[in-house]
Design an enzyme around this catalytic site. Structure first.
Site, PDB file in Angstrom:
ATOM      1  N   LYS A  63      -6.810  -9.435 -22.853  1.00 52.66           N
ATOM      2  CA  LYS A  63      -5.728 -10.142 -22.159  1.00 52.66           C
ATOM      3  C   LYS A  63      -5.941 -10.133 -20.652  1.00 52.66           C
ATOM      4  O   LYS A  63      -6.286  -9.112 -20.074  1.00 52.66           O
ATOM      5  CB  LYS A  63      -4.399  -9.457 -22.492  1.00 52.66           C
ATOM      6  CG  LYS A  63      -3.181 -10.181 -22.018  1.00 52.66           C
ATOM      7  CD  LYS A  63      -2.212 -10.407 -23.156  1.00 52.66           C
ATOM      8  CE  LYS A  63      -1.011 -11.204 -22.729  1.00 52.66           C
ATOM      9  NZ  LYS A  63      -1.247 -12.618 -22.595  1.00 52.66           N
ATOM     10  N   GLY A  68      -7.596  -2.607 -18.254  1.00 56.43           N
ATOM     11  CA  GLY A  68      -8.987  -2.588 -18.699  1.00 56.43           C
ATOM     12  C   GLY A  68      -9.685  -3.915 -18.472  1.00 56.43           C
ATOM     13  O   GLY A  68     -10.856  -3.961 -18.073  1.00 56.43           O
ATOM     14  N   CYS A  69      -8.975  -4.999 -18.716  1.00 60.84           N
ATOM     15  CA  CYS A  69      -9.568  -6.340 -18.562  1.00 60.84           C
ATOM     16  C   CYS A  69      -9.808  -6.660 -17.094  1.00 60.84           C
ATOM     17  O   CYS A  69     -10.799  -7.315 -16.757  1.00 60.84           O
ATOM     18  CB  CYS A  69      -8.671  -7.379 -19.224  1.00 60.84           C
ATOM     19  SG  CYS A  69      -8.491  -7.079 -21.005  1.00 60.84           S
ATOM     20  N   THR A  70      -8.935  -6.178 -16.227  1.00 61.18           N
ATOM     21  CA  THR A  70      -9.131  -6.371 -14.796  1.00 61.18           C
ATOM     22  C   THR A  70     -10.348  -5.578 -14.318  1.00 61.18           C
ATOM     23  O   THR A  70     -11.183  -6.100 -13.569  1.00 61.18           O
ATOM     24  CB  THR A  70      -7.866  -5.963 -14.020  1.00 61.18           C
ATOM     25  OG1 THR A  70      -6.778  -6.789 -14.463  1.00 61.18           O
ATOM     26  CG2 THR A  70      -8.054  -6.124 -12.520  1.00 61.18           C
ATOM     27  N   VAL A  73     -13.502  -7.533 -15.632  1.00 59.84           N
ATOM     28  CA  VAL A  73     -13.802  -8.782 -14.922  1.00 59.84           C
ATOM     29  C   VAL A  73     -14.299  -8.493 -13.504  1.00 59.84           C
ATOM     30  O   VAL A  73     -15.213  -9.154 -13.021  1.00 59.84           O
ATOM     31  CB  VAL A  73     -12.609  -9.761 -14.929  1.00 59.84           C
ATOM     32  CG1 VAL A  73     -11.537  -9.399 -13.912  1.00 59.84           C
ATOM     33  CG2 VAL A  73     -13.059 -11.192 -14.696  1.00 59.84           C
TER      34      VAL A  73
END
Length: 180
Positions: A63, A68-70, A73
């Protein structure tokens, strides 16, 4: 021996669950990577065929704008020049829509495509689609595929650490290119 209805129902449910899981398995290393046609954060269509002749880092994440996704990326963003110098293009994929990807990419200055798999077909083809009973939503598991210039899966990363994945890919890419 008498078998109870609940037991038979349980066995049938398990068989169905295994069948669904079997359909959602990831492509094996050495096999053709599943094709896709998805829109990026700018609304441009992207296909795997566009990247033929280049290495592709196809990473799936749950998401936009989550911790974690930030981290992931931003790590790929910080390493994108090294990855491109090594001949690889980076593509991030989640089930989020284009608008969400656009905001996420702008906020973190993402210089590579974030692809919207809003139909969930690509996540399913790569075996990363999952469902959370707790959150009552589907999402893509955090997994990465390194695809070679011929369009075959060269490496599959499972249980990805968002801080380490980009570095792992760079190391493995160098080894694969050197024939190790």
């Amino acid at each position: 021996m008498k078998i109870g209805f609940r037991f038979v129902a349980l066995v049938a449910a398990a068989a169905i669950a295994c069948q669904v899981h079997a359909e959602d398995t990831a492509p094996a290393v050495g096999t053709a990577a599943p094709t896709f046609k998805l829109q990026d954060q700018k609304g441009d269509w992207r296909t795997l065929d566009q990247y033929r002749g280049k290495w592709v880092v196809l990473y799936f994440y749950p998401k936009d704008d989550t911790p974690g996704c930030t981290t992931e990326v931003c790590t790929f963003r910080d390493d994108v020049l090294k990855l491109r110098k090594a001949g690889a293009e980076v593509l991030g994929v989640s089930l989020d829509d284009i608008k969400s990807h656009a905001a996420f990419a702008e906020k973190y200055h993402v210089p590579f495509p974030l692809l919207s798999d809003n139909t969930q077909a690509t996540a399913k083809a790569y075996g990363v689609l999952t469902y959370s009973e707790k959150m009552k939503m589907s999402y893509a598991k955090r997994e990465t595929f390194l695809i070679d210039p011929a369009g075959k899966v060269a490496k599959h990363y499972v249980g990805v650490d968002p801080k380490e994945n980009s570095g792992q890919v760079l190391t493995d890419l160098a080894a694969l290119k050197n024939g190790a």
